[in-house]
Write a protein that holds these residues in place. Structure first.
Motif, PDB file in Angstrom:
ATOM      1  N   LYS A 263       7.214   5.728  -6.052  1.00 33.70           N
ATOM      2  CA  LYS A 263       6.000   4.913  -6.018  1.00 33.70           C
ATOM      3  C   LYS A 263       5.906   4.095  -7.298  1.00 33.70           C
ATOM      4  CE  LYS A 263       3.974   6.902  -2.342  1.00 33.70           C
ATOM      5  NZ  LYS A 263       3.382   6.203  -1.229  1.00 33.70           N
TER       6      LYS A 263
ATOM      7  N   ASN B  17      -1.301   6.517  -6.264  1.00 39.03           N
ATOM      8  CA  ASN B  17      -2.767   6.629  -6.184  1.00 39.03           C
ATOM      9  C   ASN B  17      -3.455   6.119  -7.443  1.00 39.03           C
ATOM     10  OD1 ASN B  17      -2.622   7.729  -3.628  1.00 39.03           O
ATOM     11  ND2 ASN B  17      -2.679   9.830  -4.359  1.00 39.03           N
ATOM     12  N   ASP B  18      -2.792   6.265  -8.593  1.00 36.75           N
ATOM     13  CA  ASP B  18      -3.392   5.840  -9.860  1.00 36.75           C
ATOM     14  C   ASP B  18      -2.797   4.523 -10.369  1.00 36.75           C
ATOM     15  OD1 ASP B  18      -0.880   6.808 -10.471  1.00 36.75           O
ATOM     16  OD2 ASP B  18      -1.530   8.016 -12.170  1.00 36.75           O
TER      17      ASP B  18
ATOM     18  N   SER C 132       0.825  -1.207   0.000  1.00 34.20           N
ATOM     19  CA  SER C 132       0.000   0.000   0.000  1.00 34.20           C
ATOM     20  C   SER C 132       0.862   1.261   0.000  1.00 34.20           C
ATOM     21  CB  SER C 132      -0.928  -0.002   1.215  1.00 34.20           C
ATOM     22  OG  SER C 132      -1.711   1.157   1.232  1.00 34.20           O
TER      23      SER C 132
ATOM     24  N   SER D 158       3.755   3.038 -10.253  1.00 31.57           N
ATOM     25  CA  SER D 158       2.585   3.579 -10.933  1.00 31.57           C
ATOM     26  C   SER D 158       1.886   2.532 -11.787  1.00 31.57           C
ATOM     27  CB  SER D 158       2.992   4.762 -11.799  1.00 31.57           C
ATOM     28  OG  SER D 158       1.903   5.260 -12.504  1.00 31.57           O
TER      29      SER D 158
END
Length: 137
Positions: free
Chosen positions: A127, A47-48, A42, A129
């Motif tokens: 992150k 976010n996407d 997580s 993606s």
């Protein structure tokens, strides 16, 4: 007491795994899958986030997190090889092979997969993606 708990919660978030670059971000993604660590997963997912599965289905980050947390995706073993990273500023594209064995919704799989992860640096943090898996025939 509430302020103490809130401070502890913020500190715990700061201690989360923070990859140093796109390669490490990609490697930590696979490690989190292998260890079934939905919390680390997580933390690593943008976010996407989307993943394109073996059969071409798209799964978003929330669905992946939930599937790992609930044990619907179990990776019994996995070995990365041939990784190559191309970095373009705050974007890294990592490609390689993943020899994996596991279960998705109690359907077993085992084999060699080609993968591509796209990692982005946003807000000072790397992150994941996007991920795509392709079975190697």
């Amino acid at each position: 007491m509430i302020l103490l708990f809130a401070a502890f919660a913020v500190k715990a978030q700061d201690n989360a795994v923070q990859p140093m670059d796109g390669t490490e971000c990609s490697n930590l993604f696979f490690k989190a899958l292998l260890e079934e660590d939905s919390n680390v997963l997580s933390n690593l997912l943008a976010n996407d986030f989307t993943v394109v599965s073996f059969q071409g289905q798209t799964v978003d980050g929330g669905q992946l997190h939930q599937a790992v947390a609930e044990g619907h995706i179990v990776i019994e073993s996995g070995m990365l090889s041939g990784a190559r990273t191309r970095t373009y500023g705050d974007v890294a594209v990592v490609t390689g092979q993943w020899s994996a064995k596991g279960r998705i919704e109690n359907n077993g799989f085992q084999g060699e997969l080609s993968y591509m992860t796209v990692c982005v640096k946003s807000g000072g943090r790397w992150k994941v993606s996007a991920v795509q898996f392709t079975p190697i025939q």
